[in-house]
Design a protein around this motif. Structure first.
Motif, PDB file in Angstrom:
ATOM      1  N   LYS A 154      82.429 -23.496  -1.228  1.00  0.00           N
ATOM      2  CA  LYS A 154      81.893 -22.949   0.024  1.00  0.00           C
ATOM      3  C   LYS A 154      83.079 -22.523   0.882  1.00  0.00           C
ATOM      4  O   LYS A 154      83.985 -23.315   1.136  1.00  0.00           O
ATOM      5  CB  LYS A 154      81.060 -23.994   0.750  1.00  0.00           C
ATOM      6  CG  LYS A 154      80.389 -23.454   2.006  1.00  0.00           C
ATOM      7  CD  LYS A 154      79.388 -24.452   2.577  1.00  0.00           C
ATOM      8  CE  LYS A 154      78.623 -23.833   3.735  1.00  0.00           C
ATOM      9  NZ  LYS A 154      77.627 -24.758   4.296  1.00  0.00           N
ATOM     10  N   LYS A 156      84.483 -21.039   4.440  1.00  0.00           N
ATOM     11  CA  LYS A 156      84.220 -20.839   5.864  1.00  0.00           C
ATOM     12  C   LYS A 156      84.869 -19.513   6.272  1.00  0.00           C
ATOM     13  O   LYS A 156      86.096 -19.410   6.358  1.00  0.00           O
ATOM     14  CB  LYS A 156      84.816 -21.987   6.679  1.00  0.00           C
ATOM     15  CG  LYS A 156      84.151 -23.325   6.398  1.00  0.00           C
ATOM     16  CD  LYS A 156      82.805 -23.410   7.100  1.00  0.00           C
ATOM     17  CE  LYS A 156      82.213 -24.811   6.992  1.00  0.00           C
ATOM     18  NZ  LYS A 156      80.870 -24.874   7.605  1.00  0.00           N
ATOM     19  N   ASP A 180      80.001 -19.082   4.427  1.00  0.00           N
ATOM     20  CA  ASP A 180      79.412 -19.480   5.705  1.00  0.00           C
ATOM     21  C   ASP A 180      80.198 -18.803   6.824  1.00  0.00           C
ATOM     22  O   ASP A 180      81.383 -19.074   7.006  1.00  0.00           O
ATOM     23  CB  ASP A 180      79.479 -21.004   5.847  1.00  0.00           C
ATOM     24  CG  ASP A 180      78.778 -21.501   7.109  1.00  0.00           C
ATOM     25  OD1 ASP A 180      78.274 -20.665   7.883  1.00  0.00           O
ATOM     26  OD2 ASP A 180      78.737 -22.732   7.312  1.00  0.00           O
ATOM     27  N   ASN A 182      79.318 -18.835  10.103  1.00  0.00           N
ATOM     28  CA  ASN A 182      79.206 -19.553  11.386  1.00  0.00           C
ATOM     29  C   ASN A 182      78.996 -18.597  12.568  1.00  0.00           C
ATOM     30  O   ASN A 182      79.662 -18.728  13.602  1.00  0.00           O
ATOM     31  CB  ASN A 182      80.447 -20.424  11.638  1.00  0.00           C
ATOM     32  CG  ASN A 182      80.503 -21.624  10.721  1.00  0.00           C
ATOM     33  OD1 ASN A 182      79.547 -22.371  10.619  1.00  0.00           O
ATOM     34  ND2 ASN A 182      81.611 -21.782  10.017  1.00  0.00           N
ATOM     35  N   GLU A 207      75.630 -17.630   4.585  1.00  0.00           N
ATOM     36  CA  GLU A 207      75.072 -18.510   5.613  1.00  0.00           C
ATOM     37  C   GLU A 207      75.416 -18.020   7.020  1.00  0.00           C
ATOM     38  O   GLU A 207      76.578 -17.771   7.338  1.00  0.00           O
ATOM     39  CB  GLU A 207      75.615 -19.927   5.389  1.00  0.00           C
ATOM     40  CG  GLU A 207      74.964 -20.970   6.280  1.00  0.00           C
ATOM     41  CD  GLU A 207      75.369 -22.388   5.892  1.00  0.00           C
ATOM     42  OE1 GLU A 207      75.364 -22.722   4.691  1.00  0.00           O
ATOM     43  OE2 GLU A 207      75.705 -23.153   6.799  1.00  0.00           O
ATOM     44  N   ASP A 232      71.542 -21.391   9.469  1.00  0.00           N
ATOM     45  CA  ASP A 232      72.042 -22.734   9.807  1.00  0.00           C
ATOM     46  C   ASP A 232      71.869 -22.960  11.312  1.00  0.00           C
ATOM     47  O   ASP A 232      70.934 -23.633  11.732  1.00  0.00           O
ATOM     48  CB  ASP A 232      73.504 -22.902   9.355  1.00  0.00           C
ATOM     49  CG  ASP A 232      73.995 -24.332   9.563  1.00  0.00           C
ATOM     50  OD1 ASP A 232      73.184 -25.193   9.962  1.00  0.00           O
ATOM     51  OD2 ASP A 232      75.195 -24.609   9.344  1.00  0.00           O
TER      52      ASP A 232
HETATM   53 MG    MG Z   1      76.932 -23.619   8.420  1.00  0.00          MG
END
Ligand code: MG
Length: 344
Positions: A154, A156, A180, A182, A207, A232
């Motif tokens: 995963k 970021k 992800d 964010n 995500e 998320d």
């Molecule tokens: Mg997340």
């Protein structure tokens, strides 16, 4: 029913899973509920970005104490959780701790794992992703080699140049990736272009690419995205899920967001009825709350349950990791027990 709690600081291993520019520890508050000669354990994990504090969590437990002390056997887990939910509008992690401990206690009283009492069944070992934080190229290479066991990584994202980041990661590994963001991207055309590009890079899940407020733009992306989009920050609890309306293709369910196993099961049922993908995730929990979430693995499309791997002072034993997979045990309740001398 007797309630006790203990704040505890989880320390990240270094350098495994830790980048030079991120936090080094996470506060948790562990609780135990005792009744009928049995003890159930729970955990509120409180990373700073969640906005829940140790003091606020303890204040919530004290608010819940009279209610819990008045409970006699046999008890209804659902009734107790409805009552504790009504004590405040927030405190989701504190509510999750009580939920986890109650389910652990109920499982120990019936001598069955939660996956049996909830009629889920025992999942086969399931591959989890392992998170690689943003860091210098050298450290990223080191982290990827340390994560050799894990079949999915995963990433970021949300950096100034995410194509460069993924291109860099592709120099070190060909493993499938979860990305992800964010909430880091704000241009829907760019997000869709990135989704097509990432699809070619074997990114299998995207995500929260855009801020939670950008619902229309997100729905436009989701309708055309070759990579499934997963909510998320847009979804904490069941009520948020009911308002998604096609904004995402799936959801990252976390116990600390949704108040625990009771509501997580309702969210999974909603996802199934509405053809949404289910990712079981975590904040930064120890083996206590992560073992609780792993009880639901059989119902998941993807899992991201690597948190206990990140600590060097996990006070619980529970699920185990082998070949990058999460393995359940046969213990009653949530399948986790405190290590001798660590807590309470
Ligand atoms: Mg997340």
């Amino acid at each position: 029913m007797q309630l006790s709690y203990q704040p505890y600081t989880l320390q990240f291993k270094h350098p495994f899973g830790v980048s030079s520019n991120t936090r080094k520890e996470t506060p948790s508050v562990f609780i135990k509920l005792e009744a009928g000669g049995k003890t159930g354990y729970g955990e509120a994990c409180l990373p700073a970005y969640l906005g829940e504090t140790v003091d606020g969590t303890i204040a919530f437990f004290e608010k819940a104490r009279p209610l819990l002390q008045a409970i006699s056997l046999p008890f209804s887990t659902a009734d107790i959780l409805n009552a504790t939910d009504g004590l405040s509008a927030g405190n989701n992690a504190a509510k999750a701790a009580i939920d986890i401990a109650l389910h652990d206690l109920a499982g120990k009283m019936s001598n069955k794992p939660f996956y049996e009492t909830a009629n889920i069944g025992k999942s086969l070992p399931m591959s989890t992703s392992f998170t690689i934080g943003i860091d210098s190229p050298d450290k990223i290479a080191q982290k990827i080699s340390e994560a050799a066991d894990f079949p999915v990584l995963k990433i970021k994202a949300g950096t100034p140049d995410d194509k460069a980041l993924i291109t860099l990661i592709r120099q070190f590994t060909a493993k499938p990736l979860y990305v992800d963001v964010n909430q880091g991207w704000t241009n829907k055309h760019m997000v869709l272009d990135m989704s097509h590009w990432m699809h070619e890079q074997d990114v299998i899940l995207l995500e929260q690419p855009m801020p939670a407020a950008m619902k229309e733009e997100m729905a436009w992306v989701t309708a055309q995205s070759p990579v499934p989009t997963i909510a998320d920050e847009s979804v904490k609890r069941l009520k948020d899920l009911e308002h998604l309306n096609g904004t995402f293709a799936g959801v990252n369910i976390k116990l600390m967001k949704c108040t625990g196993l009771h509501e997580a099961l309702k969210m999974i049922a909603y996802c199934r009825e509405n053809h949404l993908k289910v990712l079981l995730g975590c904040m930064a929990e120890s083996s206590c709350a992560t073992s609780a979430m792993a009880q639901l693995m059989k119902l998941a499309d993807y899992i991201d349950l690597d948190a206990p791997q990140l600590y060097n002072n996990d006070p619980f034993s529970g699920i185990s990791y082998k070949h990058g997979k999460v393995w359940l045990n046969d213990l009653p309740g949530i399948g986790a027990e405190p290590l001798a001398g660590q807590l309470f």
